[in-house]
Enzyme design. Structure first.
Site, PDB file in Angstrom:
ATOM      1  CE1 TYR A   1      -3.767   2.443   1.070  1.00  0.00           C
ATOM      2  CE2 TYR A   1      -2.266   3.144   2.807  1.00  0.00           C
ATOM      3  CZ  TYR A   1      -3.430   3.325   2.085  1.00  0.00           C
ATOM      4  OH  TYR A   1      -4.256   4.392   2.368  1.00  0.00           O
TER       5      TYR A   1
ATOM      6  CE  LYS B   1      -3.756   5.135  -0.927  1.00  0.00           C
ATOM      7  NZ  LYS B   1      -4.912   5.710  -1.636  1.00  0.00           N
TER       8      LYS B   1
HETATM    9  N1  LIG Z   1      -9.284   6.417   6.555  1.00  0.00           N
HETATM   10  C1  LIG Z   1      -8.063   6.847   6.637  1.00  0.00           C
HETATM   11  O1  LIG Z   1      -7.581   7.166   7.734  1.00  0.00           O
HETATM   12  C2  LIG Z   1      -7.205   6.991   5.395  1.00  0.00           C
HETATM   13  C3  LIG Z   1      -5.898   7.437   5.551  1.00  0.00           C
HETATM   14  C4  LIG Z   1      -5.113   7.611   4.438  1.00  0.00           C
HETATM   15  C5  LIG Z   1      -5.639   7.365   3.175  1.00  0.00           C
HETATM   16  N2  LIG Z   1      -6.907   6.904   3.040  1.00  0.00           N
HETATM   17  C6  LIG Z   1      -7.404   6.677   1.679  1.00  0.00           C
HETATM   18  O2  LIG Z   1      -8.684   7.240   1.580  1.00  0.00           O
HETATM   19  C7  LIG Z   1      -9.408   6.633   0.510  1.00  0.00           C
HETATM   20  C8  LIG Z   1     -10.812   6.264   0.949  1.00  0.00           C
HETATM   21  O3  LIG Z   1     -10.754   5.259   1.916  1.00  0.00           O
HETATM   22  P1  LIG Z   1     -12.096   4.735   2.563  1.00  0.00           P
HETATM   23  O4  LIG Z   1     -11.752   3.679   3.541  1.00  0.00           O
HETATM   24  O5  LIG Z   1     -12.905   5.896   3.050  1.00  0.00           O
HETATM   25  O6  LIG Z   1     -12.808   4.088   1.279  1.00  0.00           O
HETATM   26  P2  LIG Z   1     -14.035   3.040   1.219  1.00  0.00           P
HETATM   27  O7  LIG Z   1     -13.529   1.659   1.420  1.00  0.00           O
HETATM   28  O8  LIG Z   1     -15.155   3.499   2.064  1.00  0.00           O
HETATM   29  O9  LIG Z   1     -14.392   3.141  -0.317  1.00  0.00           O
HETATM   30  C9  LIG Z   1     -14.956   4.303  -0.867  1.00  0.00           C
HETATM   31  C10 LIG Z   1     -15.980   3.869  -1.892  1.00  0.00           C
HETATM   32  O10 LIG Z   1     -15.306   3.217  -2.985  1.00  0.00           O
HETATM   33  C11 LIG Z   1     -16.127   2.147  -3.425  1.00  0.00           C
HETATM   34  N3  LIG Z   1     -15.293   1.161  -4.119  1.00  0.00           N
HETATM   35  C12 LIG Z   1     -14.442   0.261  -3.546  1.00  0.00           C
HETATM   36  N4  LIG Z   1     -13.873  -0.499  -4.503  1.00  0.00           N
HETATM   37  C13 LIG Z   1     -14.376  -0.071  -5.689  1.00  0.00           C
HETATM   38  C14 LIG Z   1     -14.179  -0.487  -7.038  1.00  0.00           C
HETATM   39  N5  LIG Z   1     -13.359  -1.493  -7.341  1.00  0.00           N
HETATM   40  N6  LIG Z   1     -14.835   0.189  -8.026  1.00  0.00           N
HETATM   41  C15 LIG Z   1     -15.680   1.199  -7.713  1.00  0.00           C
HETATM   42  N7  LIG Z   1     -15.927   1.619  -6.447  1.00  0.00           N
HETATM   43  C16 LIG Z   1     -15.271   0.996  -5.454  1.00  0.00           C
HETATM   44  C17 LIG Z   1     -16.774   1.611  -2.155  1.00  0.00           C
HETATM   45  O11 LIG Z   1     -17.963   0.892  -2.450  1.00  0.00           O
HETATM   46  C18 LIG Z   1     -17.024   2.879  -1.357  1.00  0.00           C
HETATM   47  O12 LIG Z   1     -18.314   3.393  -1.544  1.00  0.00           O
HETATM   48  C19 LIG Z   1      -8.535   5.444   0.068  1.00  0.00           C
HETATM   49  O13 LIG Z   1      -7.810   5.794  -1.088  1.00  0.00           O
HETATM   50  C20 LIG Z   1      -7.603   5.241   1.250  1.00  0.00           C
HETATM   51  O14 LIG Z   1      -6.394   4.637   0.876  1.00  0.00           O
HETATM   52  C21 LIG Z   1      -7.694   6.687   4.129  1.00  0.00           C
END
Ligand SMILES: NC(=O)c1ccc[n+]([C@@H]2O[C@H](COP(=O)([O-])OP(=O)(O)OC[C@H]3O[C@@H](n4cnc5c(N)ncnc54)[C@H](O)[C@@H]3O)[C@@H](O)[C@H]2O)c1
Length: 267
Positions: free
Chosen positions: A160, A164
């Site tokens: 990951y 990123k």
């Molecule tokens: N939560 C954190 O603290 C954090 C920190 C750093 C980075 N991020 C990044 O933030 C972003 C969002 O993370 P999250 O956990 O909120 O996302 P999530 O898992 O809730 O996904 C967001 C949406 O994407 C959709 N999705 C997933 N796979 C898909 C696919 N193959 N095609 C189409 N849609 C798809 C899901 O159905 C969902 O509605 C990611 O890129 C993650 O790496 C999150």
């Protein structure tokens, strides 16, 4: 909200992974600033729900159901969003997730899957949107979601972190190649953000309070949506190839902050 300051009235945005969390916040805030929004998600209920939220702001909201990790599906899904909205000016990519495993146990298939769901699909989607903008001679803004794990080592989720990190680098290359055509490409870099997948439990609150995260608490999906809105809009008209930190000051902190060290020493 008076959206005119953002210069986004009547613009058309595609939010990939727009069905919940950061994607939902981004879609809603873009709509409030005047965008029509295509909400792409693999989950039809989520896409439909957020498209409805967009319509409640008075803008056009359309769901696009697609698995964005399938590169054979991506061009058609983007074309559908363009057709239904009459073009695209903004694309935001939210999809991304980490595999947590010791490096020694990560299979080649798992490594490739993590690269796809965090990096490769962005390459495919951003190129498709940029190709369309270039063909039409139009400017545009592309925003992706990276991570602090792309800026520091990511032990036990190394694939990951590598992906990123690649995303942050790719944003710079795309920005350089397409800048003279008026296409801006930027990344938002979240720290610890409370999401449906990573809720703000008591345990999480305590961990973050006792960490080098400067503000001492997790951010919200709207914190990310606001940064997305900024980068998508004219407010960021001279910003490209950039990473906007939304990490509560995590990267400003230091493990040797005496407040959080288990071994006490004099300040
Ligand atoms: N939560 C954190 O603290 C954090 C920190 C750093 C980075 N991020 C990044 O933030 C972003 C969002 O993370 P999250 O956990 O909120 O996302 P999530 O898992 O809730 O996904 C967001 C949406 O994407 C959709 N999705 C997933 N796979 C898909 C696919 N193959 N095609 C189409 N849609 C798809 C899901 O159905 C969902 O509605 C990611 O890129 C993650 O790496 C999150």
């Amino acid at each position: 909200m008076d959206g005119s300051i953002f210069g986004l009235e009547g613009k058309r945005a595609l939010v990939i992974g727009g069905g919940r969390g950061m994607g939902e916040s981004s879609a809603r805030l873009l709509a409030q600033a005047g965008c029509d929004v295509a909400v792409l998600d693999v989950d039809p209920d989520r896409a439909g729900h957020v498209a409805e939220e967009v319509r409640m702001t008075g803008r056009r909201g359309i769901p696009v159901i697609a698995d964005i990790l399938d590169e054979t599906v991506t061009p058609g899904a983007i074309a559908k969003a363009e057709e239904e909205l009459g073009g695209l000016d903004v694309m935001v990519t939210i999809v991304g997730q980490a595999l947590f495993k010791p490096l020694m146990d990560v299979t080649i298939e798992e490594w490739d899957y993590d690269q796809n769901r965090n990096l490769r699909y962005f390459f495919v989607a951003a190129r498709a949107v940029a190709a369309s903008l270039l063909k039409r001679g139009k400017p545009g803004s592309i925003v992706c979601i990276a991570s602090v794990d792309g800026l520091q080592g990511a032990p036990f989720h190394a694939s990951y972190g590598a992906a990123k990190s690649g995303l942050i680098h790719l944003v710079k290359s795309m920005a350089s190649e397409w800048g003279r055509n008026g296409i801006r490409v930027n990344a938002v870099v979240p720290g610890t953000i409370s999401t449906p997948r990573l809720p703000d439990t008591d345990e999480m609150r305590e961990a973050v309070a006792n960490s080098p995260v400067a503000l001492g608490y997790s951010g919200t999906t709207d914190d990310i949506g606001k940064a997305v809105l900024f980068l998508a809009s004219d407010m960021a008209s001279y910003t490209t190839g950039s990473t906007v930190m939304v990490d509560g000051g995590w990267m400003a902190g230091n493990l040797f902050d005496p407040r959080f060290m288990r071994i006490k020493h004099k300040i």
